[in-house]
Scaffold this motif. Structure first.
Motif, PDB file in Angstrom:
ATOM      1  N   LEU A  12       4.236  12.399  10.454  1.00 54.60           N
ATOM      2  CA  LEU A  12       5.032  12.274  11.657  1.00 54.60           C
ATOM      3  C   LEU A  12       6.424  12.830  11.409  1.00 54.60           C
ATOM      4  O   LEU A  12       6.917  12.835  10.280  1.00 54.60           O
ATOM      5  CB  LEU A  12       5.115  10.813  12.091  1.00 54.60           C
ATOM      6  N   PRO A  13       7.097  13.290  12.472  1.00 54.10           N
ATOM      7  CA  PRO A  13       8.454  13.820  12.305  1.00 54.10           C
ATOM      8  C   PRO A  13       9.471  12.681  12.117  1.00 54.10           C
ATOM      9  O   PRO A  13       9.184  11.527  12.429  1.00 54.10           O
ATOM     10  CB  PRO A  13       8.704  14.570  13.608  1.00 54.10           C
ATOM     11  N   ALA A  14      10.647  13.042  11.637  1.00 53.18           N
ATOM     12  CA  ALA A  14      11.744  12.080  11.486  1.00 53.18           C
ATOM     13  C   ALA A  14      12.028  11.462  12.852  1.00 53.18           C
ATOM     14  O   ALA A  14      11.872  12.120  13.872  1.00 53.18           O
ATOM     15  CB  ALA A  14      12.975  12.784  10.934  1.00 53.18           C
ATOM     16  N   PRO A  15      12.351  10.226  12.912  1.00 51.48           N
ATOM     17  CA  PRO A  15      12.684   9.304  11.830  1.00 51.48           C
ATOM     18  C   PRO A  15      11.468   8.567  11.265  1.00 51.48           C
ATOM     19  O   PRO A  15      11.613   7.591  10.543  1.00 51.48           O
ATOM     20  CB  PRO A  15      13.641   8.324  12.491  1.00 51.48           C
ATOM     21  N   TYR A  16      10.267   9.044  11.552  1.00 48.01           N
ATOM     22  CA  TYR A  16       9.045   8.380  11.091  1.00 48.01           C
ATOM     23  C   TYR A  16       8.316   9.198  10.030  1.00 48.01           C
ATOM     24  O   TYR A  16       7.108   9.087   9.878  1.00 48.01           O
ATOM     25  CB  TYR A  16       8.116   8.093  12.271  1.00 48.01           C
ATOM     26  N   ALA A  17       9.035  10.005   9.284  1.00 48.29           N
ATOM     27  CA  ALA A  17       8.422  10.881   8.285  1.00 48.29           C
ATOM     28  C   ALA A  17       7.751  10.110   7.158  1.00 48.29           C
ATOM     29  O   ALA A  17       6.983  10.687   6.388  1.00 48.29           O
ATOM     30  CB  ALA A  17       9.463  11.849   7.727  1.00 48.29           C
ATOM     31  N   HIS A  18       7.990   8.817   7.082  1.00 48.76           N
ATOM     32  CA  HIS A  18       7.332   7.981   6.073  1.00 48.76           C
ATOM     33  C   HIS A  18       5.929   7.550   6.518  1.00 48.76           C
ATOM     34  O   HIS A  18       5.215   6.892   5.767  1.00 48.76           O
ATOM     35  CB  HIS A  18       8.177   6.745   5.760  1.00 48.76           C
TER      36      HIS A  18
ATOM     37  N   SER B  71       6.434   5.256   2.264  1.00 45.29           N
ATOM     38  CA  SER B  71       7.804   4.927   1.847  1.00 45.29           C
ATOM     39  C   SER B  71       7.903   4.677   0.348  1.00 45.29           C
ATOM     40  O   SER B  71       8.873   5.085  -0.291  1.00 45.29           O
ATOM     41  CB  SER B  71       8.316   3.680   2.570  1.00 45.29           C
ATOM     42  N   ASN B  72       6.936   3.983  -0.207  1.00 46.99           N
ATOM     43  CA  ASN B  72       6.986   3.577  -1.610  1.00 46.99           C
ATOM     44  C   ASN B  72       5.814   4.084  -2.428  1.00 46.99           C
ATOM     45  O   ASN B  72       5.499   3.514  -3.475  1.00 46.99           O
ATOM     46  CB  ASN B  72       7.056   2.046  -1.706  1.00 46.99           C
ATOM     47  N   SER B  73       5.123   5.109  -1.948  1.00 53.82           N
ATOM     48  CA  SER B  73       3.961   5.590  -2.688  1.00 53.82           C
ATOM     49  C   SER B  73       3.646   7.028  -2.305  1.00 53.82           C
ATOM     50  O   SER B  73       4.177   7.566  -1.330  1.00 53.82           O
ATOM     51  CB  SER B  73       2.750   4.709  -2.398  1.00 53.82           C
ATOM     52  N   SER B  74       2.750   7.611  -3.066  1.00 53.57           N
ATOM     53  CA  SER B  74       2.241   8.939  -2.736  1.00 53.57           C
ATOM     54  C   SER B  74       1.246   8.794  -1.587  1.00 53.57           C
ATOM     55  O   SER B  74       0.797   7.687  -1.274  1.00 53.57           O
ATOM     56  CB  SER B  74       1.550   9.548  -3.954  1.00 53.57           C
ATOM     57  N   ILE B  75       0.868   9.900  -1.013  1.00 53.80           N
ATOM     58  CA  ILE B  75      -0.140   9.864   0.049  1.00 53.80           C
ATOM     59  C   ILE B  75      -1.447   9.284  -0.498  1.00 53.80           C
ATOM     60  O   ILE B  75      -2.089   8.456   0.140  1.00 53.80           O
ATOM     61  CB  ILE B  75      -0.357  11.256   0.657  1.00 53.80           C
ATOM     62  N   ALA B  76      -1.807   9.684  -1.705  1.00 54.43           N
ATOM     63  CA  ALA B  76      -3.062   9.214  -2.301  1.00 54.43           C
ATOM     64  C   ALA B  76      -3.088   7.706  -2.485  1.00 54.43           C
ATOM     65  O   ALA B  76      -4.150   7.091  -2.413  1.00 54.43           O
ATOM     66  CB  ALA B  76      -3.288   9.907  -3.644  1.00 54.43           C
ATOM     67  N   ASP B  77      -1.930   7.095  -2.710  1.00 50.04           N
ATOM     68  CA  ASP B  77      -1.854   5.653  -2.958  1.00 50.04           C
ATOM     69  C   ASP B  77      -1.308   4.856  -1.770  1.00 50.04           C
ATOM     70  O   ASP B  77      -1.153   3.638  -1.867  1.00 50.04           O
ATOM     71  CB  ASP B  77      -0.977   5.377  -4.175  1.00 50.04           C
ATOM     72  N   ALA B  78      -1.017   5.526  -0.678  1.00 45.45           N
ATOM     73  CA  ALA B  78      -0.396   4.859   0.463  1.00 45.45           C
ATOM     74  C   ALA B  78      -1.335   3.841   1.097  1.00 45.45           C
ATOM     75  O   ALA B  78      -2.519   4.124   1.306  1.00 45.45           O
ATOM     76  CB  ALA B  78       0.027   5.889   1.510  1.00 45.45           C
ATOM     77  N   PRO B  79      -0.822   2.655   1.401  1.00 49.85           N
ATOM     78  CA  PRO B  79      -1.670   1.621   1.997  1.00 49.85           C
ATOM     79  C   PRO B  79      -1.998   1.897   3.462  1.00 49.85           C
ATOM     80  O   PRO B  79      -1.207   2.492   4.193  1.00 49.85           O
ATOM     81  CB  PRO B  79      -0.810   0.361   1.870  1.00 49.85           C
ATOM     82  N   LEU B  80      -3.164   1.439   3.858  1.00 49.10           N
ATOM     83  CA  LEU B  80      -3.574   1.464   5.259  1.00 49.10           C
ATOM     84  C   LEU B  80      -2.735   0.438   6.013  1.00 49.10           C
ATOM     85  O   LEU B  80      -2.645  -0.711   5.604  1.00 49.10           O
ATOM     86  CB  LEU B  80      -5.060   1.112   5.352  1.00 49.10           C
ATOM     87  N   ILE B  81      -2.111   0.856   7.103  1.00 55.74           N
ATOM     88  CA  ILE B  81      -1.369  -0.093   7.942  1.00 55.74           C
ATOM     89  C   ILE B  81      -1.886  -0.099   9.378  1.00 55.74           C
ATOM     90  O   ILE B  81      -1.442  -0.898  10.190  1.00 55.74           O
ATOM     91  CB  ILE B  81       0.156   0.157   7.916  1.00 55.74           C
ATOM     92  N   GLY B  82      -2.848   0.774   9.685  1.00 58.22           N
ATOM     93  CA  GLY B  82      -3.404   0.790  11.034  1.00 58.22           C
ATOM     94  C   GLY B  82      -4.414   1.898  11.204  1.00 58.22           C
ATOM     95  O   GLY B  82      -4.680   2.678  10.287  1.00 58.22           O
ATOM     96  N   ASP B  83      -4.973   1.977  12.401  1.00 59.01           N
ATOM     97  CA  ASP B  83      -6.001   2.947  12.735  1.00 59.01           C
ATOM     98  C   ASP B  83      -5.749   3.421  14.152  1.00 59.01           C
ATOM     99  O   ASP B  83      -5.452   2.610  15.041  1.00 59.01           O
ATOM    100  CB  ASP B  83      -7.379   2.281  12.627  1.00 59.01           C
ATOM    101  N   CYS B  84      -5.843   4.712  14.369  1.00 59.35           N
ATOM    102  CA  CYS B  84      -5.609   5.237  15.725  1.00 59.35           C
ATOM    103  C   CYS B  84      -6.592   6.355  16.040  1.00 59.35           C
ATOM    104  O   CYS B  84      -6.210   7.469  16.328  1.00 59.35           O
ATOM    105  CB  CYS B  84      -4.168   5.724  15.876  1.00 59.35           C
TER     106      CYS B  84
END
Length: 161
Positions: free
Chosen positions: A24-30, A106-119
């Motif tokens: 996503l673009p800034a400010p949601y680039a995380h 925010s605190n991880s690589s894409i490979a390790d990023a936690p699932l926070i939702g589904d769309c």
């Protein structure tokens, strides 16, 4: 690894895994969207059994078990892989969504990023009408599914069918 990045733009490819993602673009680039992963099963079970979640959804069983999560992930993976293959083959329009899982990097690589939702995105099936107007719902669903991919008259839905 995806050979021609122009075919899947605006998707990107994670260099460490070869997995497609949409940032996503800034400010949601995380926030990134990726395909489902089998490793998402435990987080899915946790989220789907949370009353703050399940009170707003219909369809999934309660309690939501790991076997349900794995079945859902396999279904979503097939749809994602099909859509991505169509894009890689040069299709201008596809019926599926190659990326649907919301992750926070925010605190991880894409490979390790936690699932926070589904769309997930898909053609609308008019299931909300089925109880009160089943004949009309079936007709609308059949007409929607019969439309050619890319038809601007397709009715889409987010997160359901």
């Amino acid at each position: 690894m995806i050979a021609d990045r122009d075919l899947i733009h605006p998707l990107r490819t994670d260099e460490s895994t070869g997995e497609p993602y949409l940032q996503l673009p800034a400010p949601y680039a995380h926030i990134v969207l990726t395909p489902q992963r089998l490793s998402d099963a435990a987080a899915s079970v946790k989220h789907m059994n949370d009353p703050r979640v399940y009170m707003f959804i219909t369809g999934p069983p309660l309690p939501y078990l790991e076997e349900h999560a794995l079945a859902w992930i396999r279904t979503c993976t097939e749809e994602s892989e099909s859509a991505l293959a169509q894009l890689c083959a040069g299709a201008r329009f596809v019926d599926g969504c190659p990326v649907r899982v919301i992750r926070d990097i925010s605190n991880s690589s894409i490979a390790d990023a936690p699932l926070i939702g589904d769309c997930g995105f898909g053609r609308h099936g008019f299931g909300e009408m089925a109880k009160t107007r089943p004949v009309e719902a079936k007709q609308l669903e059949e007409a929607n599914m019969a439309r050619k991919t890319g038809d601007p008259g397709i009715t889409w839905t987010i997160g359901g069918k």
